[in-house]
Design a protein around this motif. Structure first.
Motif, PDB file in Angstrom:
ATOM      1  N   THR A  18      40.173  48.754 -23.039  1.00  0.00           N
ATOM      2  CA  THR A  18      40.228  49.055 -24.467  1.00  0.00           C
ATOM      3  C   THR A  18      41.492  48.454 -25.062  1.00  0.00           C
ATOM      4  OG1 THR A  18      39.065  51.133 -24.058  1.00  0.00           O
ATOM      5  CG2 THR A  18      40.246  50.940 -26.148  1.00  0.00           C
ATOM      6  N   LYS A  21      45.378  49.721 -24.961  1.00  0.00           N
ATOM      7  CA  LYS A  21      45.587  50.690 -23.888  1.00  0.00           C
ATOM      8  C   LYS A  21      46.300  50.020 -22.713  1.00  0.00           C
ATOM      9  CE  LYS A  21      43.257  54.007 -20.924  1.00  0.00           C
ATOM     10  NZ  LYS A  21      41.992  54.514 -20.402  1.00  0.00           N
ATOM     11  N   SER A  22      47.174  50.777 -22.057  1.00  0.00           N
ATOM     12  CA  SER A  22      47.888  50.281 -20.879  1.00  0.00           C
ATOM     13  C   SER A  22      47.188  50.752 -19.612  1.00  0.00           C
ATOM     14  CB  SER A  22      49.332  50.786 -20.868  1.00  0.00           C
ATOM     15  OG  SER A  22      50.044  50.228 -21.942  1.00  0.00           O
ATOM     16  N   TYR A  23      47.156  49.859 -18.635  1.00  0.00           N
ATOM     17  CA  TYR A  23      46.549  50.138 -17.334  1.00  0.00           C
ATOM     18  C   TYR A  23      47.599  49.828 -16.275  1.00  0.00           C
ATOM     19  CZ  TYR A  23      42.295  50.037 -20.074  1.00  0.00           C
ATOM     20  OH  TYR A  23      41.339  50.306 -21.015  1.00  0.00           O
ATOM     21  N   GLU A  52      48.524  45.535 -20.392  1.00  0.00           N
ATOM     22  CA  GLU A  52      48.114  46.056 -21.703  1.00  0.00           C
ATOM     23  C   GLU A  52      46.987  45.189 -22.231  1.00  0.00           C
ATOM     24  OE1 GLU A  52      49.903  47.104 -26.076  1.00  0.00           O
ATOM     25  OE2 GLU A  52      51.175  47.381 -24.322  1.00  0.00           O
TER      26      GLU A  52
END
Length: 80
Positions: A18, A21-23, A52
């Motif tokens: 998304t 959003k950070s992963y 990100e």
């Protein structure tokens, strides 16, 4: 402490990301929440890599932990 990550799997993980959003991609290969970090790296010398997302899309996160394009798959798993 270890100097080589554990191979979580010899194929990428497709993930719907998304925008904004950070992963946190697992670099050690020990996480039970692959391809993302669950804290299993503690005391290994590894740390998660932040990614990100710039758009909503499907990305292929590396599962073998040997990619030269971290955290995304570059096909290295096919040579392991």
């Amino acid at each position: 402490m270890t100097d080589a990550p554990k191979i979580a799997q010899k194929s990428p993980y497709p993930v719907e990301v998304t925008a904004g959003k950070s992963y946190f991609w697992c670099t050690c290969g020990r996480s039970s929440k692959q391809p993302f970090c669950d804290g299993s790296h503690k005391e290994t010398g590894f740390a998660p890599m932040k990614y990100e997302a710039d758009a909503d899309k499907t990305l292929f996160f590396c599962g073998c932990k040997a990619t030269a394009n971290a955290p995304l798959c570059d096909g290295t798993h096919s040579k392991l």
